[in-house]
Design an enzyme around this catalytic site. Sequence first.
Site, PDB file in Angstrom:
ATOM      1  N   ARG A 112       0.827  -1.214   0.000  1.00 41.06           N
ATOM      2  CA  ARG A 112       0.000   0.000   0.000  1.00 41.06           C
ATOM      3  C   ARG A 112       0.856   1.256   0.000  1.00 41.06           C
ATOM      4  NH1 ARG A 112      -1.768   3.532   3.739  1.00 41.06           N
ATOM      5  NH2 ARG A 112      -0.826   2.332   5.437  1.00 41.06           N
ATOM      6  N   ALA A 117       3.499   7.335   6.631  1.00 38.56           N
ATOM      7  CA  ALA A 117       3.306   6.504   5.442  1.00 38.56           C
ATOM      8  C   ALA A 117       1.873   6.647   4.954  1.00 38.56           C
ATOM      9  CB  ALA A 117       3.619   5.051   5.759  1.00 38.56           C
ATOM     10  N   ARG A 162      -5.358  -5.143  14.402  1.00 37.27           N
ATOM     11  CA  ARG A 162      -4.727  -6.006  13.397  1.00 37.27           C
ATOM     12  C   ARG A 162      -3.370  -5.489  12.937  1.00 37.27           C
ATOM     13  NH1 ARG A 162      -5.119  -3.804   8.358  1.00 37.27           N
ATOM     14  NH2 ARG A 162      -6.720  -2.215   8.039  1.00 37.27           N
ATOM     15  N   CYS A 217      -8.837  -0.878  11.802  1.00 37.40           N
ATOM     16  CA  CYS A 217      -7.514  -1.291  12.261  1.00 37.40           C
ATOM     17  C   CYS A 217      -7.625  -1.848  13.687  1.00 37.40           C
ATOM     18  CB  CYS A 217      -6.563  -0.108  12.205  1.00 37.40           C
ATOM     19  SG  CYS A 217      -4.848  -0.579  12.404  1.00 37.40           S
ATOM     20  N   ILE A 244       7.614  -0.688  12.320  1.00 36.63           N
ATOM     21  CA  ILE A 244       8.263   0.618  12.209  1.00 36.63           C
ATOM     22  C   ILE A 244       8.752   0.746  10.773  1.00 36.63           C
ATOM     23  CG2 ILE A 244      10.143   2.107  12.975  1.00 36.63           C
ATOM     24  CD1 ILE A 244      10.143   0.624  15.640  1.00 36.63           C
ATOM     25  N   TYR A 245       8.369   1.816  10.090  1.00 36.62           N
ATOM     26  CA  TYR A 245       8.797   2.016   8.705  1.00 36.62           C
ATOM     27  C   TYR A 245      10.281   2.384   8.648  1.00 36.62           C
ATOM     28  CZ  TYR A 245       4.089   1.605   6.870  1.00 36.62           C
ATOM     29  OH  TYR A 245       2.862   1.110   6.501  1.00 36.62           O
ATOM     30  N   ASN A 297      -3.925   4.978  19.651  1.00 38.81           N
ATOM     31  CA  ASN A 297      -4.757   3.833  20.017  1.00 38.81           C
ATOM     32  C   ASN A 297      -4.689   3.521  21.505  1.00 38.81           C
ATOM     33  OD1 ASN A 297      -3.611   2.644  16.925  1.00 38.81           O
ATOM     34  ND2 ASN A 297      -5.741   3.160  17.295  1.00 38.81           N
TER      35      ASN A 297
END
Length: 283
Positions: free
Chosen positions: A22, A282, A180, A160, A222-223, A191
Site C-alpha cells: 500500500r 506513510a 490487526r 484497524c 516501524i517504517y 490507540n
Amino acid sequence: MRAYLDLCQRIIDQGTWVENERTGKRCLTVINADLEYNVGNNEFPLITTRKSFFKSAIAEFIGYIRGYDSAADFRKLGTKTWDANANLNDAWLNNTHRKGEDDMGRVYGIQGRAWAKPDGGTIDQLKKIVDNLKDGIDDRAEIMTFYNPGEFHMGCLRPCMHTHNFSLLGDTLHLTSFQRSCDVPLGLNFNQVQVFVFLALMAQITGKKAGMAYHKIVNAHIYEDQLPLMKEVQLKREPLALPKLIINPEIKSLEDLETWVTMDDFKVEGYECHEAIKYPFAV
C-alpha cells in the site's frame, strides 16, 4: 512508558523486513504485541519520550460511540482524522456506495451502533453491552466489533483496531482490545489513549470500577524511514512519570456521550514530556 519503548526495541532487534504494497515502503515487523494499561490507578498511557496529544484520539472514539459516518461530524468534535479517507481516497471516491462529500460509509461506529441484520433491521452492539454491565451482567460475550467483511466494500477503510471485549469480575470492569496492524512510532499512542478512555468511560457510565485494559496488536511495525529518529532520538530518552486523565464526573450515561460531551470534558494533569519528534508518515 517503558513498555512502549520495549516494544520499539523489540521491533528493531527481532523484526523482519516486510515490503508494504500500500505504501511502497519497507518496515520492520513483529507479530503479537501485548500492552497493559492500569485504568483503575489512572495511569494514563500518554507517551512522554516525545510530545504527544490526546484530544484528537478521544474525539475520534466519541465519534465512534455516536455512530458517526461523516468526516464533518468528526471535525465538529475536534478531529480531522477522517478527512483524507473520506475525501481523498481514489477507490472510495469512485465507489457507488459513497453518498457524497465527507461520507465515510459503513465503517467503525456505524458497525458498532447499527450492524445490519440479514433479515433487516440493525443491532446496537454498544447499547447491549452498556445495558448488561449496568445490571451486573457479563455473558462472556460483551463484545463490540467493527470488523464486518461483508460490508468492507461499503466503507472507505477497513478497521484497524477492530474489536473490544469487556469482562466484569465482581464490580470491576476490564477491557481487551484487538488491533490487526499498528504503525508504532506514529499510531500506537493514539490507540493507547482510545483503549484507556473507552474502559474509563464505560466503567463510569455503568457504575463499575475500572480495572485493567489489555491491548493486543497482531502486526506491529516501524517504517524504514522512521528508524533513524527512533534509534537515535526516542530510544535514548528516559520515560517520565505517567499523567492522570480527568473525566467530567457529570458524564453518567450513554446518552450523555451521545449528546452533550465535548473535548472540554477531558483534561490531563501532570503531563511532562521530552521535545516533539516529527516522524515520517506513510500515506
